[in-house]
Scaffold this active site. Sequence first.
Site, short mmCIF file in Angstrom:
data_model
loop_
_atom_site.label_atom_id
_atom_site.label_comp_id
_atom_site.label_asym_id
_atom_site.label_seq_id
_atom_site.Cartn_x
_atom_site.Cartn_y
_atom_site.Cartn_z
CB SER A 54 -3.02 -4.92 -7.06
OG SER A 54 -3.76 -5.90 -6.42
CG ASP A 92 -9.18 -1.51 -5.65
OD1 ASP A 92 -9.53 -0.61 -4.76
OD2 ASP A 92 -8.08 -1.96 -5.49
CE LYS A 122 -8.66 -1.10 -2.04
NZ LYS A 122 -7.71 -0.09 -2.76
CD GLU A 124 -5.50 4.01 -5.20
OE1 GLU A 124 -4.88 5.11 -5.57
OE2 GLU A 124 -5.25 2.91 -5.55
CD GLU A 191 -0.58 0.55 -0.79
OE1 GLU A 191 -1.92 0.52 -0.89
OE2 GLU A 191 0.32 0.04 -1.52
O1 KIV Z 1 -5.08 -3.16 -5.31
C1 KIV Z 1 -4.68 -3.67 -4.41
O2 KIV Z 1 -4.32 -4.79 -4.19
C2 KIV Z 1 -4.79 -2.94 -3.10
C3 KIV Z 1 -4.38 -3.57 -1.66
C4 KIV Z 1 -2.88 -3.26 -1.71
C5 KIV Z 1 -4.79 -2.54 -0.50
O3 KIV Z 1 -5.49 -1.76 -3.08
#
Ligand code: KIV
Length: 300
Positions: A54, A92, A122, A124, A191
Amino acid sequence: MAYLKQQRPEKVTVPSLRLSKERGERLVCLTAYDYPTARIVDEAGTDIILVGDSVGNVVLGYENTVPVTLDEMVHHTRAVRRGVERALLVADMPYGSYHTGADDAARAALRLIKEAGAEAVKLEGGKSRAEVVRRLVAEEIPVVGHIGLTPQSVHKLGGFRLQGKTSDAARALLEDAKALEAAGACAVVLEVIPREIARLITQSISIPTIGIGAGADCDAQVLVLHDLVGLSFGKSPRFVRAYANLRETMTDAISRFNEDVRTGIYPAETESYALPPDAAAELTADSGVTANTDAEIESS
Ligand code: KIV
């Protein structure tokens, strides 16, 4: 906010996530993208800090998370790393970094762990990513899964909207969560899914669920920091609760500074430096210009 650290001062680790779930302790996760926000979020006692992709839309001004690169994630994660002591640091994996096979995924994840200092990554997707998750876990890389509304799939999903609205879709989400758990994921983000499904998933797996727009029954809650402190643009989704309006606070401070500069109120003499008296006297003698001799040189 040091009292929060005193209450639960121990470092949050990957194994402690599961223990927290077993003990019924709710965990808190927030995003951070740079050193000052990381320090503030960590010092406030947040358990998990996510360098989310994000960063693309929140900080870099992209339309969505799709264009975010691995180099950008490494850059931001390194900055956050320098500000975090207690929280578990998760980074991420950006779109494209784990979609071309397990070897590429391992190489990308290793950069986030080794070069940037993340403690987990993380990614997806559910069942379809189980093989990649298994591979990363085999390489000693802790993985957090992410299902439901997966922003990197924005083109496939056709927008950002509630997922899992039918019983078939709900069953598929449960299978995804179980597949991630079986592949060795240490937690899973849920989410924007109905709270009943989030509750069912939370009760059905032994790893913590981290909800965003998924109701109160998840083991942890995550929000984008900039939404929480009112530093974002546009309409917020219903699950965002803004605890401050920093955009207004910053606009007000900057407008007052602009006004003070334009009207000559800033800087005052106490906000500038004077020559030492002997140098001022010499300058006056040489140039005829009167130098201010009464102010002391400040050390800062
Ligand atoms: O990228 C992000 O901020 C996220 C969260 C909203 C879980 O993946």
